[in-house]
Design a protein around this motif. Structure first.
Motif, PDB file in Angstrom:
ATOM      1  N   PHE A 107      28.939  34.714  16.597  1.00 33.56           N
ATOM      2  CA  PHE A 107      30.522  35.440  17.975  1.00 33.56           C
ATOM      3  C   PHE A 107      31.898  35.297  17.455  1.00 33.56           C
ATOM      4  O   PHE A 107      32.332  35.960  17.301  1.00 33.56           O
ATOM      5  CB  PHE A 107      30.381  35.564  19.010  1.00 33.56           C
ATOM      6  CG  PHE A 107      31.831  36.180  20.237  1.00 33.56           C
ATOM      7  CD1 PHE A 107      31.118  36.924  20.664  1.00 33.56           C
ATOM      8  CD2 PHE A 107      32.430  35.312  20.457  1.00 33.56           C
ATOM      9  CE1 PHE A 107      32.784  38.223  21.246  1.00 33.56           C
ATOM     10  CE2 PHE A 107      33.596  35.627  21.257  1.00 33.56           C
ATOM     11  CZ  PHE A 107      33.268  37.476  21.395  1.00 33.56           C
ATOM     12  N   VAL A 110      32.164  37.137  13.989  1.00 35.56           N
ATOM     13  CA  VAL A 110      32.435  38.207  14.702  1.00 35.56           C
ATOM     14  C   VAL A 110      33.543  38.956  14.729  1.00 35.56           C
ATOM     15  O   VAL A 110      34.565  39.524  14.352  1.00 35.56           O
ATOM     16  CB  VAL A 110      31.500  38.856  15.798  1.00 35.56           C
ATOM     17  CG1 VAL A 110      31.708  40.337  16.166  1.00 35.56           C
ATOM     18  CG2 VAL A 110      29.741  38.770  14.548  1.00 35.56           C
ATOM     19  N   THR A 111      34.472  37.842  15.777  1.00 36.05           N
ATOM     20  CA  THR A 111      35.578  38.030  16.400  1.00 36.05           C
ATOM     21  C   THR A 111      36.466  38.075  15.271  1.00 36.05           C
ATOM     22  O   THR A 111      37.233  38.522  15.074  1.00 36.05           O
ATOM     23  CB  THR A 111      35.921  36.594  17.349  1.00 36.05           C
ATOM     24  OG1 THR A 111      35.023  37.424  17.926  1.00 36.05           O
ATOM     25  CG2 THR A 111      38.079  37.128  17.774  1.00 36.05           C
ATOM     26  N   ALA A 114      35.894  40.572  12.332  1.00 36.28           N
ATOM     27  CA  ALA A 114      36.800  42.047  13.369  1.00 36.28           C
ATOM     28  C   ALA A 114      38.755  42.340  13.426  1.00 36.28           C
ATOM     29  O   ALA A 114      38.972  43.536  12.751  1.00 36.28           O
ATOM     30  CB  ALA A 114      36.164  42.250  14.666  1.00 36.28           C
ATOM     31  N   ARG A 137      33.544  47.024  14.779  1.00 39.14           N
ATOM     32  CA  ARG A 137      33.289  46.415  16.173  1.00 39.14           C
ATOM     33  C   ARG A 137      31.692  45.622  16.316  1.00 39.14           C
ATOM     34  O   ARG A 137      31.217  44.909  15.583  1.00 39.14           O
ATOM     35  CB  ARG A 137      33.578  45.913  17.003  1.00 39.14           C
ATOM     36  CG  ARG A 137      33.784  44.833  17.531  1.00 39.14           C
ATOM     37  CD  ARG A 137      34.432  43.882  18.792  1.00 39.14           C
ATOM     38  NE  ARG A 137      34.354  42.868  19.159  1.00 39.14           N
ATOM     39  CZ  ARG A 137      35.017  41.859  19.648  1.00 39.14           C
ATOM     40  NH1 ARG A 137      35.749  42.125  18.120  1.00 39.14           N
ATOM     41  NH2 ARG A 137      34.537  40.316  19.977  1.00 39.14           N
ATOM     42  N   GLU A 138      31.317  47.011  16.681  1.00 38.34           N
ATOM     43  CA  GLU A 138      29.848  46.941  16.168  1.00 38.34           C
ATOM     44  C   GLU A 138      29.182  46.972  16.147  1.00 38.34           C
ATOM     45  O   GLU A 138      27.818  46.448  15.824  1.00 38.34           O
ATOM     46  CB  GLU A 138      28.618  48.591  17.678  1.00 38.34           C
ATOM     47  CG  GLU A 138      29.628  48.198  19.405  1.00 38.34           C
ATOM     48  CD  GLU A 138      29.705  49.412  19.831  1.00 38.34           C
ATOM     49  OE1 GLU A 138      29.147  50.751  19.386  1.00 38.34           O
ATOM     50  OE2 GLU A 138      29.478  49.797  21.057  1.00 38.34           O
ATOM     51  N   ALA A 141      29.394  43.176  14.533  1.00 32.94           N
ATOM     52  CA  ALA A 141      28.511  42.714  15.194  1.00 32.94           C
ATOM     53  C   ALA A 141      26.597  42.867  14.855  1.00 32.94           C
ATOM     54  O   ALA A 141      26.442  41.544  14.887  1.00 32.94           O
ATOM     55  CB  ALA A 141      28.474  42.648  16.690  1.00 32.94           C
ATOM     56  N   TYR A 145      24.874  39.562  13.014  1.00 37.77           N
ATOM     57  CA  TYR A 145      23.999  38.552  13.870  1.00 37.77           C
ATOM     58  C   TYR A 145      22.602  39.019  13.032  1.00 37.77           C
ATOM     59  O   TYR A 145      21.785  38.032  12.883  1.00 37.77           O
ATOM     60  CB  TYR A 145      23.372  39.614  15.152  1.00 37.77           C
ATOM     61  CG  TYR A 145      24.779  38.479  16.842  1.00 37.77           C
ATOM     62  CD1 TYR A 145      24.501  37.798  16.811  1.00 37.77           C
ATOM     63  CD2 TYR A 145      25.445  39.863  16.773  1.00 37.77           C
ATOM     64  CE1 TYR A 145      25.536  37.006  17.714  1.00 37.77           C
ATOM     65  CE2 TYR A 145      26.718  39.196  17.473  1.00 37.77           C
ATOM     66  CZ  TYR A 145      26.127  38.287  18.059  1.00 37.77           C
ATOM     67  OH  TYR A 145      27.621  37.074  19.553  1.00 37.77           O
ATOM     68  N   TRP A 191      18.657  42.417  17.924  1.00 30.69           N
ATOM     69  CA  TRP A 191      19.871  42.525  17.740  1.00 30.69           C
ATOM     70  C   TRP A 191      20.773  44.176  17.935  1.00 30.69           C
ATOM     71  O   TRP A 191      21.768  44.013  18.214  1.00 30.69           O
ATOM     72  CB  TRP A 191      20.246  41.502  16.471  1.00 30.69           C
ATOM     73  CG  TRP A 191      20.831  40.334  16.517  1.00 30.69           C
ATOM     74  CD1 TRP A 191      19.800  38.875  15.972  1.00 30.69           C
ATOM     75  CD2 TRP A 191      20.809  39.434  17.840  1.00 30.69           C
ATOM     76  NE1 TRP A 191      19.472  38.209  16.209  1.00 30.69           N
ATOM     77  CE2 TRP A 191      20.458  37.953  17.226  1.00 30.69           C
ATOM     78  CE3 TRP A 191      21.958  39.289  18.972  1.00 30.69           C
ATOM     79  CZ2 TRP A 191      21.295  37.145  18.187  1.00 30.69           C
ATOM     80  CZ3 TRP A 191      22.592  38.127  19.516  1.00 30.69           C
ATOM     81  CH2 TRP A 191      21.606  36.609  18.803  1.00 30.69           C
ATOM     82  N   ALA A 195      23.577  44.866  19.836  1.00 27.88           N
ATOM     83  CA  ALA A 195      25.134  44.909  19.979  1.00 27.88           C
ATOM     84  C   ALA A 195      25.338  46.308  20.081  1.00 27.88           C
ATOM     85  O   ALA A 195      26.880  47.264  20.553  1.00 27.88           O
ATOM     86  CB  ALA A 195      25.231  44.965  18.369  1.00 27.88           C
ATOM     87  N   ALA A 199      24.211  44.455  25.240  1.00 27.06           N
ATOM     88  CA  ALA A 199      23.109  43.364  25.409  1.00 27.06           C
ATOM     89  C   ALA A 199      23.452  43.104  26.389  1.00 27.06           C
ATOM     90  O   ALA A 199      22.107  41.904  25.574  1.00 27.06           O
ATOM     91  CB  ALA A 199      25.266  42.498  24.482  1.00 27.06           C
TER      92      ALA A 199
END
Length: 233
Positions: A107, A110-111, A114, A137-138, A141, A145, A191, A195, A199
């Motif tokens: 996470f 990913v942040t 993104a 964003r998805e 992710a 993942y 995953w 995503a 979730a």
């Protein structure tokens, strides 16, 4: 002059590449084929041994190595348990904690990714719904993942969470580290729904399945990939 070969020459098989691959069980000493066989499995002309069946220890004619939780079916009708020779299955509670650790690690990545691509935040209201940023964003992710889980599982059977808590993923058939294909199937099932749609709910169902599954404590992703999670310590 001796005819015996010098020590260490020939005959031995090379060691397995995978140190975690389960080892074959050694059969008990004494084979029913060591002595001449009669019509009932003993010496010629001898009556059948007590208990019936050609091996004497199974009234239903099962194999001589049957019985026990990992020794096959005592009635001789099913193959040996695939967990024979493997470490014990990991506890579901530890698996959940390892999964949380992995989720937090990925996470954070990913942040950051993104944010770098400008899809870290999006707004949704009656006038303007930014579907592009939501999907972006998805997509970031799911890629990260799946890549994280696939690469680490195929390399050693262990994500960081599993490594720190003393567990690993293994093929149910032979205990080996899963292949890239097997690891990818496992990661996709785990995953992709996480995503893109549900979730929390999917994580609870997919991973929580291991709390109730018998006898291999498999999550839904394990069932899809035919893997189990075993303890390493």
């Amino acid at each position: 002059m001796t005819t015996e070969p010098p020590p260490g020459s020939g005959g031995g098989e090379p060691p397995e590449d995978d140190p975690f691959r389960k080892r074959p069980q050694q059969p008990p000493q004494g084979s029913p084929y060591d002595t001449p066989q009669g019509p009932y499995g003993g010496g010629a002309g001898q009556p059948p041994p007590p208990g019936g069946g050609p091996y004497g220890n199974d009234p239903y004619g099962g194999a001589p190595y049957g019985g026990g939780p990992y020794g096959g079916d005592p009635y001789g009708g099913r193959p040996a348990d695939p967990l024979a020779g493997m470490p014990p299955l990991a506890e579901s509670g530890r698996r959940t904690l390892a999964r949380i650790i992995d989720m937090v690690i990925v996470f954070i990545v990913v942040t950051l990714v993104a944010w770098a691509f400008g899809v870290a935040q999006y707004t949704m209201n009656a006038d303007k719904i930014q579907f592009g940023k939501t999907f972006g964003r998805e997509l970031v992710a799911v890629i990260l993942y799946v890549a994280y889980d696939t690469v680490l599982t195929a390399r050693s059977g262990r994500t960081l969470g599993k490594k720190w808590l003393g567990m690993r993923v293994a093929d149910l058939d032979d205990g080996a580290t899963p292949s890239v294909q097997t690891s990818l199937i496992r990661a996709l099932v785990l995953w992709v729904p996480f995503a893109f749609c549900c979730a929390c709910l999917w994580t609870a169902i997919c991973g929580g399945w291991s709390y109730f599954d018998k006898p291999y404590k498999q999550g839904l992703h394990d069932k899809a990939a035919k893997t189990v999670v075993v303890s390493t310590g």
